[in-house]
Write an enzyme that holds these catalytic residues in place. Structure first.
Site, PDB file in Angstrom:
ATOM      1  N   MET A  30       0.839  -1.202   0.000  1.00  0.00           N
ATOM      2  CA  MET A  30       0.000   0.000   0.000  1.00  0.00           C
ATOM      3  C   MET A  30       0.876   1.254   0.000  1.00  0.00           C
ATOM      4  SD  MET A  30      -3.416  -0.918   2.071  1.00  0.00           S
ATOM      5  CE  MET A  30      -2.787  -0.648   3.715  1.00  0.00           C
ATOM      6  N   HIS A  37       9.428  -3.399   3.492  1.00  0.00           N
ATOM      7  CA  HIS A  37       8.917  -3.595   2.120  1.00  0.00           C
ATOM      8  C   HIS A  37      10.077  -3.857   1.157  1.00  0.00           C
ATOM      9  CE1 HIS A  37       5.586  -0.771   3.608  1.00  0.00           C
ATOM     10  NE2 HIS A  37       4.916  -1.823   3.218  1.00  0.00           N
ATOM     11  N   GLN A  61     -10.486  -2.767   1.896  1.00  0.00           N
ATOM     12  CA  GLN A  61     -10.039  -3.442   3.112  1.00  0.00           C
ATOM     13  C   GLN A  61     -10.028  -2.532   4.341  1.00  0.00           C
ATOM     14  OE1 GLN A  61      -6.108  -4.277   1.274  1.00  0.00           O
ATOM     15  NE2 GLN A  61      -5.235  -3.796   3.262  1.00  0.00           N
ATOM     16  N   ILE A 150       5.817 -11.716   7.127  1.00  0.00           N
ATOM     17  CA  ILE A 150       5.304 -12.426   8.303  1.00  0.00           C
ATOM     18  C   ILE A 150       4.745 -11.418   9.318  1.00  0.00           C
ATOM     19  CG2 ILE A 150       6.058 -13.863  10.279  1.00  0.00           C
ATOM     20  CD1 ILE A 150       8.007 -15.228   8.348  1.00  0.00           C
ATOM     21  N   LYS A 151       5.156 -10.177   9.192  1.00  0.00           N
ATOM     22  CA  LYS A 151       4.634  -9.101  10.053  1.00  0.00           C
ATOM     23  C   LYS A 151       3.097  -9.153  10.112  1.00  0.00           C
ATOM     24  CE  LYS A 151       3.680  -4.757  11.358  1.00  0.00           C
ATOM     25  NZ  LYS A 151       2.731  -4.268  10.423  1.00  0.00           N
ATOM     26  N   MET A 186       8.581  -2.714  11.854  1.00  0.00           N
ATOM     27  CA  MET A 186       8.364  -1.578  10.946  1.00  0.00           C
ATOM     28  C   MET A 186       6.959  -1.644  10.364  1.00  0.00           C
ATOM     29  SD  MET A 186      11.861  -1.137   8.844  1.00  0.00           S
ATOM     30  CE  MET A 186      13.386  -0.848   9.704  1.00  0.00           C
ATOM     31  N   SER A 187       6.346  -0.472  10.243  1.00  0.00           N
ATOM     32  CA  SER A 187       4.996  -0.393   9.677  1.00  0.00           C
ATOM     33  C   SER A 187       4.761   1.009   9.154  1.00  0.00           C
ATOM     34  CB  SER A 187       3.964  -0.714  10.763  1.00  0.00           C
ATOM     35  OG  SER A 187       2.681  -0.289  10.356  1.00  0.00           O
TER      36      SER A 187
HETATM   37  P1  AMP Z   1       1.488  -3.017   3.432  1.00  0.00           P
HETATM   38  O1  AMP Z   1       2.035  -1.961   2.540  1.00  0.00           O
HETATM   39  O2  AMP Z   1       1.473  -2.639   4.872  1.00  0.00           O
HETATM   40  O3  AMP Z   1       0.189  -3.584   2.931  1.00  0.00           O
HETATM   41  O4  AMP Z   1       2.526  -4.225   3.362  1.00  0.00           O
HETATM   42  C1  AMP Z   1       2.925  -4.784   2.138  1.00  0.00           C
HETATM   43  C2  AMP Z   1       3.725  -6.027   2.406  1.00  0.00           C
HETATM   44  O5  AMP Z   1       4.873  -5.693   3.176  1.00  0.00           O
HETATM   45  C3  AMP Z   1       2.951  -7.085   3.194  1.00  0.00           C
HETATM   46  O6  AMP Z   1       3.275  -8.377   2.709  1.00  0.00           O
HETATM   47  C4  AMP Z   1       3.463  -6.886   4.592  1.00  0.00           C
HETATM   48  O7  AMP Z   1       3.369  -8.039   5.399  1.00  0.00           O
HETATM   49  C5  AMP Z   1       4.915  -6.535   4.319  1.00  0.00           C
HETATM   50  N1  AMP Z   1       5.491  -5.824   5.454  1.00  0.00           N
HETATM   51  C6  AMP Z   1       5.024  -4.711   6.063  1.00  0.00           C
HETATM   52  N2  AMP Z   1       5.793  -4.393   7.129  1.00  0.00           N
HETATM   53  C7  AMP Z   1       6.769  -5.328   7.188  1.00  0.00           C
HETATM   54  C8  AMP Z   1       7.873  -5.554   8.069  1.00  0.00           C
HETATM   55  N3  AMP Z   1       8.122  -4.764   9.111  1.00  0.00           N
HETATM   56  N4  AMP Z   1       8.673  -6.612   7.824  1.00  0.00           N
HETATM   57  C9  AMP Z   1       8.420  -7.438   6.775  1.00  0.00           C
HETATM   58  N5  AMP Z   1       7.400  -7.290   5.913  1.00  0.00           N
HETATM   59  C10 AMP Z   1       6.579  -6.249   6.119  1.00  0.00           C
END
Ligand code: AMP
Length: 282
Positions: A30, A37, A61, A150-151, A186-187
């Site tokens: 996203m 990422h 979502q 896996i986060k 991380m997020s």
């Molecule tokens: P998102 O942009 O939050 O929808 O995440 C996109 C992808 O990146 C998803 O597969 C998440 O699980 C992965 N992701 C997000 N944060 C992390 C993290 N800290 N470590 C590993 N993968 C991550």
């Protein structure tokens, strides 16, 4: 890196690549990209010839009161990071491109029961939005491999299950959790954490680690472990969504004789909802 805003444009390039026998790896996101990422992109590049990343903040979502409108959108810097990480194609569609018939009448993909618990319990409809958009993205990209962090443990488990149930011809691969120096996962939503809260939010990870250590030491009083960890989070000033021990594959509540257990947790800060997890093999 080539950027595509339309399904047709991306498909045209990928069809050509596939005719040449190239293997395609896919990382859906996203946006508001961080090192977690980018590690997924690098992992995809190791086992594929072409790496496709998508950036799409998927309204389907998000709940009505959630942060879809204020979700951080950082397109220019994301592009720069993706280029440096070795991404070949960025797919960046708008809402009309992804949902030309509107959201309300959009056909959906549902993965029952597994999506009713944990994050699904506090975010009704969330996983239906995820499985629907990921199915659409899989149909658009038709990757050989797709990489998920896996986060978002429940998301990964649900997508694996969806791929198995629907006989999708894509290999689902997981990537380890990327963390800040103090252990915070991380997020993109970490930017919602206030400066005052920031030193305290590691209580989530610390609590999950404490539970894991207790289980490894033979403690099987799962309810008590969950309650003690939750109390610790409350004492640090946060609201607990859930702390739950699950069977790592099915996400059913952990049983005494389970050999693979995942401890999952979610808590609220003032403006963020943070999740984390830890898997144990006994
Ligand atoms: P998102 O942009 O939050 O929808 O995440 C996109 C992808 O990146 C998803 O597969 C998440 O699980 C992965 N992701 C997000 N944060 C992390 C993290 N800290 N470590 C590993 N993968 C991550």
């Amino acid at each position: 890196m080539k950027v595509f805003h339309t399904v047709a444009g991306l498909r045209e390039s990928l069809n050509k690549d596939r005719r040449e026998g190239l293997r395609v790896g896919f990382v859906p996101t996203m946006g508001n990209l961080h090192d977690g990422h980018l590690a997924l992109i690098k992992q995809a590049a190791e086992s594929n010839d072409i790496v496709v990343c998508s950036i799409f903040v998927n309204a389907l979502q998000f709940g009505l009161n959630e942060d879809w409108d204020k979700y951080p959108r950082t397109y220019e810097t994301d592009c720069e990071k993706l280029r440096n990480a070795g991404c070949n194609y960025l797919f960046h569609p708008d809402d009309i491109e992804m949902y030309p018939n509107g959201l309300d009448t959009q056909s959906r993909v549902i993965c029952p029961t597994m999506t009713d618990v944990l994050c699904g319990a506090s975010r009704p409809g969330h996983f239906e939005g995820v499985t629907t958009v990921v199915s659409k993205l899989f149909n658009i990209v038709q990757p050989d491999e797709a990489i998920f962090g896996i986060k978002d443990y429940q998301q990964l488990a649900v997508i694996r299950r969806m791929a198995e149930d629907l006989c999708l011809a894509v290999q689902i691969t997981s990537a380890p959790i990327h963390r800040e120096a103090d252990g915070l996962a991380m997020s993109s939503r970490n930017s919602y954490i206030t400066a005052e809260e920031r030193p305290l939010v590691t209580v989530l990870k610390d609590s999950l680690e404490w539970i894991a250590a207790e289980i490894k030491a033979g403690n099987r009083r799962f309810d008590a472990l969950e309650n003690t960890a939750a109390a610790r989070i409350v004492a640090a000033g946060f609201k607990v969504d859930y702390i739950t021990l699950c069977n790592s594959k099915t996400l059913d509540l952990a049983a005494d004789d389970d050999l693979e257990i995942t401890v999952l947790g979610a808590m609220f800060t003032q403006a963020a909802r943070l999740i984390d997890n830890l898997s144990i093999t006994l």
